[in-house]
Design an enzyme around this catalytic site. Structure first.
Site, PDB file in Angstrom:
ATOM      1  N   HIS A  70     -37.450  33.489  20.269  1.00 21.28           N
ATOM      2  CA  HIS A  70     -38.397  34.445  21.121  1.00 21.28           C
ATOM      3  C   HIS A  70     -37.430  34.922  22.475  1.00 21.28           C
ATOM      4  CE1 HIS A  70     -42.279  35.132  22.896  1.00 21.28           C
ATOM      5  NE2 HIS A  70     -41.633  35.614  24.042  1.00 21.28           N
ATOM      6  N   HIS A  73     -35.025  35.466  25.383  1.00 24.78           N
ATOM      7  CA  HIS A  73     -35.146  34.982  26.796  1.00 24.78           C
ATOM      8  C   HIS A  73     -33.826  34.693  27.079  1.00 24.78           C
ATOM      9  CE1 HIS A  73     -33.869  31.725  23.761  1.00 24.78           C
ATOM     10  NE2 HIS A  73     -33.374  30.964  24.724  1.00 24.78           N
ATOM     11  N   CYS A 114      -9.654  46.049  45.463  1.00 25.32           N
ATOM     12  CA  CYS A 114     -10.488  45.279  44.416  1.00 25.32           C
ATOM     13  C   CYS A 114     -10.086  45.883  43.102  1.00 25.32           C
ATOM     14  CB  CYS A 114     -11.977  45.311  44.695  1.00 25.32           C
ATOM     15  SG  CYS A 114     -12.695  44.813  43.154  1.00 25.32           S
ATOM     16  N   HIS A 153     -15.794  41.435  42.392  1.00 23.01           N
ATOM     17  CA  HIS A 153     -16.946  42.400  42.170  1.00 23.01           C
ATOM     18  C   HIS A 153     -17.719  41.909  40.759  1.00 23.01           C
ATOM     19  CE1 HIS A 153     -16.872  47.218  41.820  1.00 23.01           C
ATOM     20  NE2 HIS A 153     -17.782  46.787  41.022  1.00 23.01           N
ATOM     21  N   GLU A 157      -7.230  30.261  18.661  1.00 22.62           N
ATOM     22  CA  GLU A 157      -8.047  30.526  19.945  1.00 22.62           C
ATOM     23  C   GLU A 157      -8.247  29.093  20.697  1.00 22.62           C
ATOM     24  OE1 GLU A 157      -9.010  32.027  17.201  1.00 22.62           O
ATOM     25  OE2 GLU A 157      -8.700  34.009  17.693  1.00 22.62           O
TER      26      GLU A 157
END
Lengths: 339, 339
Positions: free
Chosen positions: A163, A165, A195, A296, A312
């Site tokens: 569901h 969420h 920035c 940011h 990885e």
């Protein structure tokens, strides 16, 4: 009871949360197959969840009753608990924190069969509004340094309940990955007085090879060095450090771009599971360094196509088999004109 | 042709390797189901792989012919290529390196149906010997700063070919994750004049709650703050920075402990897929900082039980639903007396 433990060699905390091993699992053994509704997140099943802490609901409807469009409840199998008192313990090379924190579930729709990308822009705007309001609320609890909001869509992206969420976790430390971004952005700011994310926005406005879609307030593109095939970043064009400071009108622009991306992803990637992650600045706390100028807020969308493997885990580097410029072209082509 | 690209915000390189999208896949769509042999890694199929760069084989047998026990070939779908000249390019916020590197496959057995844990200790010792010899060889190529060796066992751990094999990747940069460990260990060394890994060895010898098994030269335990359920670290008891410096006799002790752990994991975790990763010090290069005193090579074994999801991607922290002390107890109980 949960506990946060720190790796003695590197600055990485792990939440040891054994109650979560009990959580239910909605998907079939082979992955993405779904159980039919209703489930505990459905309208009419409100008494089967912990009591709601926030909701958007019709006038004259009551808390923990039907009549809502977006509903927030504490996670029944939390990684961290809000009632846990803060405690810090160091014993030789072992450092731990008590598992105090908030772990909430943001139920995005009362309908069992809709996904975030199926909702109207107005409804997605309500979800974004709830993200912002929960963050603003949790900022007031001074135990918390950071609040992360994320969404796992599909079993292979880590969802256990189908569901639609999102989840929110507020924690007493600034996460490793966030710290890396804050430090990287701060270094750039110290050198150039600009920035880095504002520069990335400008770069993509002048170089459209990895651009996907933009509107008045937001820009979505495939980053230069994406970890995953079809990874997408969404940046506000205006410099804003905290997601919490996003204005109502901007939330609807964010939702418009999210909706377009979700439609394109569904079409481009054969309904691939994905993670959506909101990256924002830590809560401002007295005596702590501020990143208002250098950081940011932004969102990352990570389709779950490749598997993370030994390379990885061993290096922190990634092998991505899809050229980012090619990924952007596919996603751009499938952005709908009208939504 | 591959390319390494650096994320402009954080110190993370990504290998863009589009040829790898072509690689074959041996597993069924639902995960762990296997195709029957023979495959290209089987004995008798030597001409179907790139030409071998190393092997352990019987006297009077010829290269690229049957008669071997362990065989090393270049990866047919490499993330990096050894013949690629080194090139570095910076263009504003975009920094790239050419994809020069080595990507080799270490075929651990000629038998299609055996896994690493099924092999004899002597045979595993040969695999470890090959790890060491390939690393020693690649150290001579001065383009490379680091060599990672890892094994992905099972589809959900990222394997695409079922036939038992490890992989080696030599790269022109020190990986992010390695750098974090080097810096963490160096900080500890500067403060205490001791190697943190030596202290971890001593800690586990005095505290047996997370210990699994040890022998004269090695120690295996569940770490204090493991990312994953049933995560295991294997450390040499003696301080050695480079795996390459491991002596022949020590390799057989390493293999004995590996074999015991693989047997226990198979029994404890219902044959769960896993990643095995060798962490060692970067190649010593003139003018580069040395970590001989502060870093200590080791292996990590990471069973693939939980999924990495939005929280982990967003924070770099992990939620582990199994208490490390409980995991150690299970693994310890299933360690065989005899192998």
């Amino acid at each position: 009871m949960s506990e946060l433990r720190k790796d003695p060699v590197i600055d990485r905390w792990v939440i040891i949360a054994n109650e979560r091993s009990l959580k239910p699992y909605d998907f079939g053994v082979h992955g993405e197959l779904r159980k039919p509704g209703p489930c505990v997140f459905c309208e009419g099943m409100e008494t089967h969840t912990p009591k709601e802490v926030f909701s958007i609901r019709g006038n004259h409807t009551e808390k923990n009753q039907p009549g809502w469009t977006v509903r927030v409840v504490p996670n029944k199998f939390p990684a961290l608990r809000i009632e846990e008192p803060f405690a810090h313990c160091v014993d030789g090379i072992c450092e731990s924190l008590s598992g105090s924190g908030a772990h909430e579930v943001i139920i995005e729709t009362p309908d069992h069969y809709l996904e975030l990308g199926d909702l109207s822009v107005d409804h997605i705007t309500e979800v974004m509004y709830v993200y912002r309001e929960r963050m603003r609320n949790l900022e007031k609890d001074h135990r918390f340094r950071y609040c992360i909001i994320f969404k796992n869509q599909g079993a292979s992206a880590g969802a256990s309940i189908q569901h639609a969420h999102s989840q929110l976790i507020a924690i007493p430390v600034i996460p490793k990955r966030v710290k890396e971004e804050l430090l990287g952005a701060d270094k750039y700011y110290q050198e150039k007085n600009r920035c880095i994310f504002c520069d990335i926005v400008q770069y993509h406005q002048n170089n459209n090879q990895r651009m996907i879609v933009e509107n008045d307030h937001f820009l979505a593109f495939v980053p230069y060095a994406p970890r995953f095939p079809y990874e997408i970043w969404i940046l506000p064009k205006k410099h804003v450090s905290h997601f919490m400071k996003t204005e109502d009108q901007e939330l609807s622009y964010l939702s418009e771009i999210l909706k377009k991306l979700l439609v394109s992803m569904k079409k481009s990637l054969n309904d691939s599971p994905y993670n959506l992650i909101l990256h924002t600045t830590p809560f401002e706390r007295k005596g702590e360094k501020s990143y208002l100028e250098s950081y940011h807020w932004h969102m990352e969308m990570l389709p779950t196509i490749t598997k993370v493997a030994g390379f990885e885990w061993g290096t922190g580097f990634y092998i991505n088999p899809v050229i980012p410029e090619d990924a952007a072209e596919v996603l751009r082509k499938n952005i709908p004109d009208k939504i």
